[in-house]
Design a protein around this motif. Structure first.
Motif, PDB file in Angstrom:
ATOM      1  N   VAL A 188      17.947 -35.783  32.417  1.00 42.78           N
ATOM      2  CA  VAL A 188      18.183 -34.236  32.408  1.00 42.78           C
ATOM      3  C   VAL A 188      19.027 -33.848  31.702  1.00 42.78           C
ATOM      4  N   LYS A 189      19.167 -32.107  31.153  1.00 42.61           N
ATOM      5  CA  LYS A 189      20.155 -31.914  31.652  1.00 42.61           C
ATOM      6  C   LYS A 189      20.729 -31.778  32.202  1.00 42.61           C
ATOM      7  N   PRO A 190      22.664 -30.556  32.460  1.00 43.05           N
ATOM      8  CA  PRO A 190      22.727 -31.016  33.584  1.00 43.05           C
ATOM      9  C   PRO A 190      22.003 -29.072  33.838  1.00 43.05           C
ATOM     10  N   GLN A 191      21.953 -28.805  33.428  1.00 41.44           N
ATOM     11  CA  GLN A 191      21.643 -27.189  33.861  1.00 41.44           C
ATOM     12  C   GLN A 191      19.890 -27.250  34.286  1.00 41.44           C
ATOM     13  N   SER A 240      21.932 -40.658  38.269  1.00 42.49           N
ATOM     14  CA  SER A 240      22.313 -39.206  37.220  1.00 42.49           C
ATOM     15  C   SER A 240      23.181 -39.549  36.310  1.00 42.49           C
ATOM     16  N   ILE A 241      22.536 -39.029  35.110  1.00 42.26           N
ATOM     17  CA  ILE A 241      23.902 -39.612  33.960  1.00 42.26           C
ATOM     18  C   ILE A 241      23.616 -37.960  33.741  1.00 42.26           C
ATOM     19  N   ALA A 242      23.601 -37.723  34.230  1.00 40.64           N
ATOM     20  CA  ALA A 242      23.832 -35.333  34.077  1.00 40.64           C
ATOM     21  C   ALA A 242      25.208 -36.341  34.158  1.00 40.64           C
ATOM     22  N   ALA A 243      26.027 -34.714  32.887  1.00 44.62           N
ATOM     23  CA  ALA A 243      27.067 -34.840  33.117  1.00 44.62           C
ATOM     24  C   ALA A 243      28.095 -33.720  33.787  1.00 44.62           C
ATOM     25  N   ASP A 259      27.227 -32.476  45.067  1.00 45.77           N
ATOM     26  CA  ASP A 259      25.815 -31.109  44.766  1.00 45.77           C
ATOM     27  C   ASP A 259      24.774 -31.650  44.461  1.00 45.77           C
ATOM     28  N   LEU A 260      24.243 -32.827  43.950  1.00 48.72           N
ATOM     29  CA  LEU A 260      23.544 -33.324  43.639  1.00 48.72           C
ATOM     30  C   LEU A 260      23.109 -33.751  44.961  1.00 48.72           C
ATOM     31  N   SER A 261      22.993 -34.241  46.112  1.00 47.23           N
ATOM     32  CA  SER A 261      22.900 -34.597  47.195  1.00 47.23           C
ATOM     33  C   SER A 261      22.620 -33.512  47.885  1.00 47.23           C
TER      34      SER A 261
END
Length: 275
Positions: free
Chosen positions: A68-71, A91-94, A100-102
């Motif tokens: 999905v988009k980073p936002q 995650s392939i969100a640029a 932060d994702l964790s």
């Protein structure tokens, strides 16, 4: 492997296409996509299962690919709380850093961050990969298999190197397209038709790249071989060098790398300190 994609856009479609072409079972792929049109397209084109919402039934596989988009990732992560149970998250969100994702995932650490580029759409991409220390070798191998379905993969030792990957291979196709665009315009200006200009420019780039890939010599040596003293190529190269083309390209890549770091800082503030 059983894989759930969260988001069914272009990059997810490219990854699914690449996996299927390598013999992956479409029944082992599920896609969560909010768009009814998108779900219908994915089901018809690839024969994969689709879901409208994130839930236990949708996240039943071994691997979750966040496409999905980073936002949008913070909101998606909130919906995944309690559903991961040691699953590998790719995650392939640029721009979104693994730490932060964790944090957004409530402390989940089985995370591989990936930065594919747009040539993945034609299975000719290159992807930078970086895993959190807690990710075991078998899950690293699974991530490499999935991203390797659309091209070359490159593991990074430090996640901060992902900003350089973004600047070189992530943004790099745009640099190449700009050069092709300029070369085509020059060809038309020299009297060729637009179709001739397009064919000559694209095939020249393709052929030169193949030659460089298959040669053991570096780009500087290959360039020198084409540049005869007093010849036409030398005249062109001298103009480029006088304009500082190498310096400009270096500055452009540095600007992209800096912006990648800035975006990581900005995205990392989401969900922090009660914001």
């Amino acid at each position: 492997m059983n894989i759930t994609f969260i988001g069914g856009g272009n990059m997810a479609g490219a990854l699914i296409s690449g996996l299927l072409q390598k013999g992956f079972d479409p029944k082992a792929i599920n896609v969560v996509e909010i768009s009814a049109e998108g779900r219908a397209h994915l089901s018809e084109k690839f024969g994969v299962a689709t879901q409208e919402e994130i839930g236990a039934a949708a996240i039943s596989g071994d691997i979750v690919v966040l496409a999905v988009k980073p936002q949008q990732l913070f909101g998606v992560a909130a919906q995944l709380h309690g559903l991961l149970d040691g699953k590998l998250v790719i995650s392939i969100a640029a721009g979104v850093r693994s730490a932060d994702l964790s944090r957004w995932l409530g402390g989940h650490t089985m995370i591989v961050r990936a930065m594919p580029n747009t040539p993945a759409m034609v299975l000719a991409g290159v992807t930078g990969l970086c895993a959190l220390p807690e990710v075991p070798e078998n899950q690293r191998s699974q991530a490499e298999t999935i991203l390797g379905a659309v091209g070359m993969t490159l593991w990074l030792e430090r996640e901060e190197q992902m900003d350089a990957i973004t600047a070189i291979s992530g943004s790099g196709p745009a640099y190449v397209f700009l050069f092709i665009e300029a070369l085509q315009e020059a060809a038309v200006g020299l009297g060729l038709t637009p179709d001739q200009a397009r064919a000559l420019s694209l095939e020249t780039f393709l052929g030169a790249t193949k030659l460089a890939l298959q040669s053991s010599e570096d780009a500087a040596t290959l360039r020198a071989r084409v540049t005869s003293k007093g010849g036409t190529t030398e005249s062109a190269i001298l103009v480029m060098e006088s304009a500082g083309i190498k310096r400009v390209i270096t500055q452009a890549a540095q600007a992209a790398c800096l912006r990648s770091r800035e975006l990581g800082d900005e995205l990392g503030k989401i969900g922090a300190g009660g914001s």
